[in-house]
Write a protein that holds these residues in place. Structure first.
Motif, PDB file in Angstrom:
ATOM      1  N   LEU A  11       0.854  -1.181   0.000  1.00  0.00           N
ATOM      2  CA  LEU A  11       0.000   0.000   0.000  1.00  0.00           C
ATOM      3  C   LEU A  11       0.892   1.234   0.000  1.00  0.00           C
ATOM      4  O   LEU A  11       2.006   1.222   0.520  1.00  0.00           O
ATOM      5  CB  LEU A  11      -0.915   0.006   1.222  1.00  0.00           C
ATOM      6  CG  LEU A  11      -1.954  -1.114   1.264  1.00  0.00           C
ATOM      7  CD1 LEU A  11      -2.780  -1.019   2.545  1.00  0.00           C
ATOM      8  CD2 LEU A  11      -2.860  -1.082   0.046  1.00  0.00           C
ATOM      9  N   LEU A  12       0.392   2.278  -0.578  1.00  0.00           N
ATOM     10  CA  LEU A  12       1.146   3.520  -0.731  1.00  0.00           C
ATOM     11  C   LEU A  12       0.638   4.568   0.241  1.00  0.00           C
ATOM     12  O   LEU A  12      -0.574   4.735   0.402  1.00  0.00           O
ATOM     13  CB  LEU A  12       0.989   4.057  -2.155  1.00  0.00           C
ATOM     14  CG  LEU A  12       1.405   3.142  -3.292  1.00  0.00           C
ATOM     15  CD1 LEU A  12       0.914   3.702  -4.625  1.00  0.00           C
ATOM     16  CD2 LEU A  12       2.915   2.997  -3.305  1.00  0.00           C
ATOM     17  N   ARG A  13       1.555   5.287   0.841  1.00  0.00           N
ATOM     18  CA  ARG A  13       1.177   6.456   1.627  1.00  0.00           C
ATOM     19  C   ARG A  13       0.800   7.567   0.661  1.00  0.00           C
ATOM     20  O   ARG A  13       1.212   7.566  -0.496  1.00  0.00           O
ATOM     21  CB  ARG A  13       2.333   6.899   2.518  1.00  0.00           C
ATOM     22  CG  ARG A  13       2.623   5.928   3.623  1.00  0.00           C
ATOM     23  CD  ARG A  13       3.696   6.468   4.522  1.00  0.00           C
ATOM     24  NE  ARG A  13       3.986   5.503   5.566  1.00  0.00           N
ATOM     25  CZ  ARG A  13       4.943   5.642   6.433  1.00  0.00           C
ATOM     26  NH1 ARG A  13       5.739   6.692   6.388  1.00  0.00           N
ATOM     27  NH2 ARG A  13       5.138   4.731   7.353  1.00  0.00           N
ATOM     28  N   ILE A  14       0.066   8.543   1.153  1.00  0.00           N
ATOM     29  CA  ILE A  14      -0.437   9.600   0.276  1.00  0.00           C
ATOM     30  C   ILE A  14       0.703  10.375  -0.395  1.00  0.00           C
ATOM     31  O   ILE A  14       0.608  10.739  -1.566  1.00  0.00           O
ATOM     32  CB  ILE A  14      -1.400  10.546   1.032  1.00  0.00           C
ATOM     33  CG1 ILE A  14      -2.171  11.406   0.027  1.00  0.00           C
ATOM     34  CG2 ILE A  14      -0.671  11.362   2.078  1.00  0.00           C
ATOM     35  CD1 ILE A  14      -3.386  12.094   0.616  1.00  0.00           C
ATOM     36  N   GLY A  15       1.805  10.600   0.327  1.00  0.00           N
ATOM     37  CA  GLY A  15       2.939  11.306  -0.274  1.00  0.00           C
ATOM     38  C   GLY A  15       3.562  10.518  -1.411  1.00  0.00           C
ATOM     39  O   GLY A  15       3.964  11.081  -2.431  1.00  0.00           O
ATOM     40  N   ASP A  16       3.624   9.190  -1.238  1.00  0.00           N
ATOM     41  CA  ASP A  16       4.164   8.330  -2.297  1.00  0.00           C
ATOM     42  C   ASP A  16       3.235   8.329  -3.507  1.00  0.00           C
ATOM     43  O   ASP A  16       3.688   8.374  -4.650  1.00  0.00           O
ATOM     44  CB  ASP A  16       4.359   6.907  -1.774  1.00  0.00           C
ATOM     45  CG  ASP A  16       5.357   6.846  -0.629  1.00  0.00           C
ATOM     46  OD1 ASP A  16       6.380   7.562  -0.707  1.00  0.00           O
ATOM     47  OD2 ASP A  16       5.110   6.096   0.325  1.00  0.00           O
ATOM     48  N   LEU A  17       1.939   8.273  -3.230  1.00  0.00           N
ATOM     49  CA  LEU A  17       0.967   8.320  -4.325  1.00  0.00           C
ATOM     50  C   LEU A  17       1.086   9.640  -5.083  1.00  0.00           C
ATOM     51  O   LEU A  17       1.048   9.659  -6.317  1.00  0.00           O
ATOM     52  CB  LEU A  17      -0.456   8.134  -3.774  1.00  0.00           C
ATOM     53  CG  LEU A  17      -1.587   8.163  -4.785  1.00  0.00           C
ATOM     54  CD1 LEU A  17      -1.428   7.072  -5.834  1.00  0.00           C
ATOM     55  CD2 LEU A  17      -2.929   8.036  -4.070  1.00  0.00           C
ATOM     56  N   ALA A  18       1.264  10.723  -4.344  1.00  0.00           N
ATOM     57  CA  ALA A  18       1.415  12.035  -4.980  1.00  0.00           C
ATOM     58  C   ALA A  18       2.650  12.051  -5.878  1.00  0.00           C
ATOM     59  O   ALA A  18       2.589  12.527  -7.017  1.00  0.00           O
ATOM     60  CB  ALA A  18       1.501  13.123  -3.917  1.00  0.00           C
ATOM     61  N   ARG A  19       3.762  11.540  -5.392  1.00  0.00           N
ATOM     62  CA  ARG A  19       4.998  11.514  -6.197  1.00  0.00           C
ATOM     63  C   ARG A  19       4.835  10.637  -7.436  1.00  0.00           C
ATOM     64  O   ARG A  19       5.270  11.010  -8.521  1.00  0.00           O
ATOM     65  CB  ARG A  19       6.176  11.023  -5.360  1.00  0.00           C
ATOM     66  CG  ARG A  19       6.832  12.121  -4.551  1.00  0.00           C
ATOM     67  CD  ARG A  19       8.122  11.656  -3.888  1.00  0.00           C
ATOM     68  NE  ARG A  19       7.909  10.644  -2.857  1.00  0.00           N
ATOM     69  CZ  ARG A  19       7.428  10.886  -1.641  1.00  0.00           C
ATOM     70  NH1 ARG A  19       7.093  12.108  -1.308  1.00  0.00           N
ATOM     71  NH2 ARG A  19       7.284   9.909  -0.763  1.00  0.00           N
TER      72      ARG A  19
END
Length: 182
Positions: A11-19
């Motif tokens: 699962l991705l954290r929101i910051g990772d998803l944003a990047r």
């Protein structure tokens, strides 16, 4: 940094998803508020966690945005889709929306092609001004006798050089005086 939740699923954290998506965290929050995107879960610390497929969902949002859909229209599209009782009805509705957007896109392409042609003609006309045979004050350009290789001024150039009634007086030279521009 992704979080391994077992069986090879990350699962991705929101910051990772944003990047990964090129979106801002703020935009992702907005998409959530609009019902366009849902986190898979939250971490024990309360952080939003997303499945890797969320990157594809953000790409979908970007594509629809590029087609001129507002976020509200995207939300309505999803509600409409999931609100249909039968798959064929949902597909028919989606097909109608896509056909309408295709027509709008084609019209926008035609309009941009016309604008491209106007810009090209304007630039070709202005290019001949680089070698002006009779350099003079800008007011002299209104009645220019130089051969620009065209029968008339392109509309984008003519709009600048043509006479216009201002709120104070009519410019006899064909130019709008700087003082008269409101």
């Amino acid at each position: 940094m992704s979080i391994n939740i077992g069986e090879g699923m990350h699962l991705l954290r929101i910051g990772d998803l944003a990047r990964l998506s090129g979106k801002t965290v703020r935009a992702i929050h907005l998409y959530e508020e609009m019902g366009l995107l849902q986190p898979a879960t939250r971490s024990s610390g309360g952080f939003r966690l997303y499945e890797p497929a969320a990157v594809d969902r953000l790409r979908w949002i970007e594509l629809l945005h590029g087609l001129g859909f507002s976020l509200h229209e995207m939300r309505d599209l999803l509600k409409s889709w999931w609100g249909e009782g039968l798959g064929p009805d949902a597909m028919a509705r989606l097909r109608a929306i896509f056909l309408r957007k295709l027509d709008e896109t084609r019209e926008a392409v035609r309009m941009h092609q016309r604008l491209e042609q106007e810009l090209s003609q304007g630039l070709a006309y202005l290019e001949t001004c680089r070698v002006c045979s009779t350099p003079m004050a800008v007011t002299g350009c209104v009645n220019c006798t130089q051969d620009h290789g065209m029968t008339k001024e392109p509309a984008l150039v003519a709009g600048v050089t043509s006479a216009r009634e201002s709120s104070r007086k009519i410019a006899r030279t064909g130019f709008v005086r700087v003082e008269d521009i409101a």
